[in-house]
Design an enzyme around this catalytic site. Sequence first.
Site, PDB file in Angstrom:
ATOM      1  N   MET A  11       0.867  -1.271  -0.015  1.00 57.31           N
ATOM      2  CA  MET A  11       0.040  -0.071   0.156  1.00 57.31           C
ATOM      3  C   MET A  11       1.003   1.351   0.115  1.00 57.31           C
ATOM      4  O   MET A  11       2.219   1.184   0.392  1.00 57.31           O
ATOM      5  CB  MET A  11      -0.915  -0.034   1.163  1.00 57.31           C
ATOM      6  CG  MET A  11      -1.926  -1.153   1.260  1.00 57.31           C
ATOM      7  SD  MET A  11      -3.235  -0.892   0.089  1.00 57.31           S
ATOM      8  CE  MET A  11      -4.204   0.337   0.903  1.00 57.31           C
ATOM      9  N   ASN A  12       0.444   2.474  -0.585  1.00 59.76           N
ATOM     10  CA  ASN A  12       1.168   3.720  -0.422  1.00 59.76           C
ATOM     11  C   ASN A  12       2.236   3.653  -1.272  1.00 59.76           C
ATOM     12  O   ASN A  12       3.296   4.577  -0.822  1.00 59.76           O
ATOM     13  CB  ASN A  12       0.958   4.097   0.935  1.00 59.76           C
ATOM     14  CG  ASN A  12      -0.084   4.315   1.671  1.00 59.76           C
ATOM     15  OD1 ASN A  12      -1.077   4.580   1.109  1.00 59.76           O
ATOM     16  ND2 ASN A  12      -0.161   3.606   2.797  1.00 59.76           N
ATOM     17  N   LYS A  15       1.271   3.128  -6.918  1.00 51.86           N
ATOM     18  CA  LYS A  15       1.000   2.318  -8.018  1.00 51.86           C
ATOM     19  C   LYS A  15      -0.204   3.014  -8.987  1.00 51.86           C
ATOM     20  O   LYS A  15       0.214   2.981 -10.176  1.00 51.86           O
ATOM     21  CB  LYS A  15       0.235   0.937  -7.516  1.00 51.86           C
ATOM     22  CG  LYS A  15       1.222  -0.114  -6.709  1.00 51.86           C
ATOM     23  CD  LYS A  15       0.603  -1.176  -6.212  1.00 51.86           C
ATOM     24  CE  LYS A  15      -0.384  -0.839  -5.305  1.00 51.86           C
ATOM     25  NZ  LYS A  15      -0.120  -0.259  -3.903  1.00 51.86           N
ATOM     26  N   ASP A  87      -6.029  -0.859 -12.921  1.00 49.42           N
ATOM     27  CA  ASP A  87      -5.413  -0.469 -11.356  1.00 49.42           C
ATOM     28  C   ASP A  87      -6.313  -1.621 -10.640  1.00 49.42           C
ATOM     29  O   ASP A  87      -7.051  -2.253 -10.936  1.00 49.42           O
ATOM     30  CB  ASP A  87      -5.986   0.930 -11.188  1.00 49.42           C
ATOM     31  CG  ASP A  87      -5.485   1.309  -9.789  1.00 49.42           C
ATOM     32  OD1 ASP A  87      -4.228   1.046  -9.705  1.00 49.42           O
ATOM     33  OD2 ASP A  87      -6.083   2.239  -9.248  1.00 49.42           O
ATOM     34  N   GLU A  88      -5.714  -1.828  -9.405  1.00 44.77           N
ATOM     35  CA  GLU A  88      -6.064  -2.640  -8.493  1.00 44.77           C
ATOM     36  C   GLU A  88      -6.277  -4.237  -8.843  1.00 44.77           C
ATOM     37  O   GLU A  88      -7.344  -4.813  -8.899  1.00 44.77           O
ATOM     38  CB  GLU A  88      -7.585  -2.402  -7.954  1.00 44.77           C
ATOM     39  CG  GLU A  88      -7.725  -0.856  -7.313  1.00 44.77           C
ATOM     40  CD  GLU A  88      -6.773  -0.678  -6.072  1.00 44.77           C
ATOM     41  OE1 GLU A  88      -6.500  -1.708  -5.436  1.00 44.77           O
ATOM     42  OE2 GLU A  88      -6.824   0.508  -5.672  1.00 44.77           O
ATOM     43  N   CYS A 145       8.999   1.667   4.527  1.00 39.58           N
ATOM     44  CA  CYS A 145       8.567   1.540   6.225  1.00 39.58           C
ATOM     45  C   CYS A 145       8.675   2.624   6.957  1.00 39.58           C
ATOM     46  O   CYS A 145       9.834   3.307   6.272  1.00 39.58           O
ATOM     47  CB  CYS A 145       9.087   0.182   6.861  1.00 39.58           C
ATOM     48  SG  CYS A 145       8.697  -0.166   8.274  1.00 39.58           S
ATOM     49  N   HIS A 185       8.737  -5.416  10.917  1.00 42.82           N
ATOM     50  CA  HIS A 185       7.920  -4.736  11.605  1.00 42.82           C
ATOM     51  C   HIS A 185       6.537  -5.365  11.568  1.00 42.82           C
ATOM     52  O   HIS A 185       5.915  -5.142  12.529  1.00 42.82           O
ATOM     53  CB  HIS A 185       8.153  -3.181  11.354  1.00 42.82           C
ATOM     54  CG  HIS A 185       9.291  -2.724  12.014  1.00 42.82           C
ATOM     55  ND1 HIS A 185      10.231  -2.079  11.310  1.00 42.82           N
ATOM     56  CD2 HIS A 185       9.797  -2.658  13.345  1.00 42.82           C
ATOM     57  CE1 HIS A 185      11.346  -1.675  11.867  1.00 42.82           C
ATOM     58  NE2 HIS A 185      10.897  -1.780  13.306  1.00 42.82           N
TER      59      HIS A 185
END
EC number: 2.7.1.21
Length: 193
Positions: A11-12, A15, A87-88, A145, A185
């Site tokens: 995510m983020n 894309k 997309d997606e 991250c 993490h």
Amino acid sequence: MAKLYFYYASMNAGKSTNLLQADFNYRERGMQTLLFTAGIDTRYKQGVIKSRIGLEAPAIAFFEESSLWDIIQEQHVKNPLHCILIDEAQFLNKNQVFELARVCDDLNIPVLCYGLRTDFQAELFEGSKYLLAIADKLAEIKSVCFCGAKATMNLRVDENKKPIRHGQQTEIGGNERYIALCRRHFIEKLNSL
């Protein structure tokens, strides 16, 4: 021969921004594109690809029962297409991924797919699984991250930012529901429960 591309990331990672830039590059050269996005993604208006930095473009919403081959072939007959952008792409089903490969092979149109590789439980999505299996070219879009390492995992969180381990694979959300983390993490956060 046209190729099937899969650009994957956490995510983020940008894309949708990358997809919209690729679309712009084709259109700037007078080439015709056709954009698709998952109908299940209701964060914005249905049939719109929107990036977190504010770029957006209209797209055809695809659903589980959609025949991408039929839609693309019909559009290509009306107005020759030079590129298909999805997309997606993690929400594609197996049949749709193979239809996109057929678009490359039979219509000689490149297909650029953008999506998540894995869900919040580190499991492959169906669309991602088959794109990883049959795409001609795989490319990772990098995300970061909070520690500065490469983010490869998607942690689902509740309204209090507490990690969630169980639930449906698909739950649409953005920064309020998901945090991109490095593997270390991601595992630490899940083990802290």
